[in-house]
Design a protein around this motif. Structure first.
Motif, PDB file in Angstrom:
ATOM      1  N   SER A   8      -2.540  -0.496  10.219  1.00  0.00           N
ATOM      2  CA  SER A   8      -3.602   0.377   9.727  1.00  0.00           C
ATOM      3  C   SER A   8      -3.963  -0.021   8.295  1.00  0.00           C
ATOM      4  N   LYS A   9      -5.088   0.506   7.828  1.00  0.00           N
ATOM      5  CA  LYS A   9      -5.530   0.177   6.471  1.00  0.00           C
ATOM      6  C   LYS A   9      -4.481   0.575   5.434  1.00  0.00           C
ATOM      7  N   GLY A  10      -3.848   1.729   5.635  1.00  0.00           N
ATOM      8  CA  GLY A  10      -2.837   2.182   4.680  1.00  0.00           C
ATOM      9  C   GLY A  10      -1.638   1.249   4.621  1.00  0.00           C
ATOM     10  N   TYR A  11      -1.171   0.799   5.793  1.00  0.00           N
ATOM     11  CA  TYR A  11      -0.024  -0.111   5.803  1.00  0.00           C
ATOM     12  C   TYR A  11      -0.402  -1.513   5.317  1.00  0.00           C
ATOM     13  N   ARG A  12      -1.642  -1.913   5.517  1.00  0.00           N
ATOM     14  CA  ARG A  12      -2.088  -3.194   4.951  1.00  0.00           C
ATOM     15  C   ARG A  12      -2.049  -3.129   3.423  1.00  0.00           C
ATOM     16  N   GLN A  13      -2.434  -1.965   2.888  1.00  0.00           N
ATOM     17  CA  GLN A  13      -2.388  -1.799   1.442  1.00  0.00           C
ATOM     18  C   GLN A  13      -0.944  -1.847   0.942  1.00  0.00           C
TER      19      GLN A  13
END
Length: 308
Positions: free
Chosen positions: A134-139
């Motif tokens: 997800s975008k959060g885990y990519r960050q």
């Protein structure tokens, strides 16, 4: 330590940065604020050695990233606005790859990567492909790669963008924990985040530094702000408040109930603005329903700094 000395950057006829000078000492967190297009990302790219300045120079712990790129970048961890991830790698593979690039000793890489995944909440995702995160885990993965090699200096461009409230809290706590022994420079659009995390703030506007000050001095810089909810006629109260000693502005705020007026009062350095408001309201027979000091004047400071 980060030192930026008279840095300017020109793209053809566009002047992106104008004689920018700032200093971020060891163990401090410096927040970089500015509107879109103010030059924040250009400045971060120059600090990290990704771009060369038109004039001026940058020092990372005394080393110029352009003249001594390898030792300077060994001291540096960088999270750009868009994390540099290889989607076909797993989280653990990617971090081991980055650790090797940062010249971590081969025998130390597995333990080093496990520690970083633990700090950034990626342990359960270690076998997941980066392209499936997800975008959060990519960050989080982008933040983790910035920590590889245990650099003394961290440069973070919008580190909490795309995270949910729980993740934002965790990343902020990590930044606070890391700040004890590192120099951290990060840009953010969230004024509350800068107020919470930073020791110092620099505001850029149209490529130039408009404010360079410790966070603790900002309240004194702008005097005192009172937030008041009163009963009475709006026009009468505003006119009376504008005659108080040291008042700079009186602004009506939305959200007042029936027969209620919400005012934001900005004072210079009046010693007892609350006493003045109380005395005036008593004379006007206008009950005070609520009165507090504004705790966060950073928004006002920011707007004043970028005003023409």
């Amino acid at each position: 330590m980060i030192e930026v000395q008279g840095v300017s950057k020109r793209y053809g006829s566009v002047q992106a940065l104008r004689d920018v000078t700032l200093r971020a000492p060891e163990g401090k967190v410096l927040g970089l604020l500015g509107q879109n297009g103010a030059g924040k990302t250009t400045l971060l790219n120059i600090i990290t050695g990704y771009l060369a300045p038109t004039s001026g120079r940058v020092l990372i712990n005394g080393r110029d990233p352009l003249l001594e790129p390898e030792p300077a970048k060994r001291e540096l961890g960088y999270l750009p606005e868009h994390p540099p991830l290889y989607d076909e790698m797993t989280v653990e593979e990617y971090l081991r790859f980055v650790a090797a690039l940062k010249q971590v000793k081969a025998g130390s890489i597995p333990g080093h990567v496990r520690e970083i995944m633990g700090k950034t909440g990626l342990t359960e995702m270690r076998e997941r492909l980066l392209g499936h995160l997800s975008k959060g885990y990519r960050q989080r993965a982008g933040f983790a790669q910035a920590l590889c090699g245990d650099p003394d200096v961290l440069v973070l461009d919008e580190p909490t963008v795309g995270l949910d409230p729980k993740q934002i809290t965790e990343i902020r706590a990590l930044i606070q924990k890391l700040s004890a022994g590192k120099t951290i420079l990060f840009s953010s659009h969230m004024l509350g985040e800068v107020r919470q995390l930073c020791d110092h703030v620099v505001i850029l506007h149209r490529g130039a530094v408009r404010l360079d000050a410790p966070i603790g001095e900002l309240g004194g810089r702008d005097g005192v702000t009172l937030l008041c909810t009163l009963q009475g006629g709006e026009r009468r109260l505003v006119a009376a408040m504008n005659h108080l000693d040291g008042v700079r502005s009186v602004a009506v705020q939305p959200g007042g109930g029936e027969d209620e007026v919400r005012l934001r009062l900005s004072f210079g350095h009046a010693a007892t603005p609350e006493k003045q408001v109380f005395t005036l309201c008593s004379a006007l027979n206008a009950p005070i329903l609520r009165m507090t000091r504004g705790e966060d004047d950073l928004e006002q400071v920011f707007l004043q700094a970028i005003s023409e």
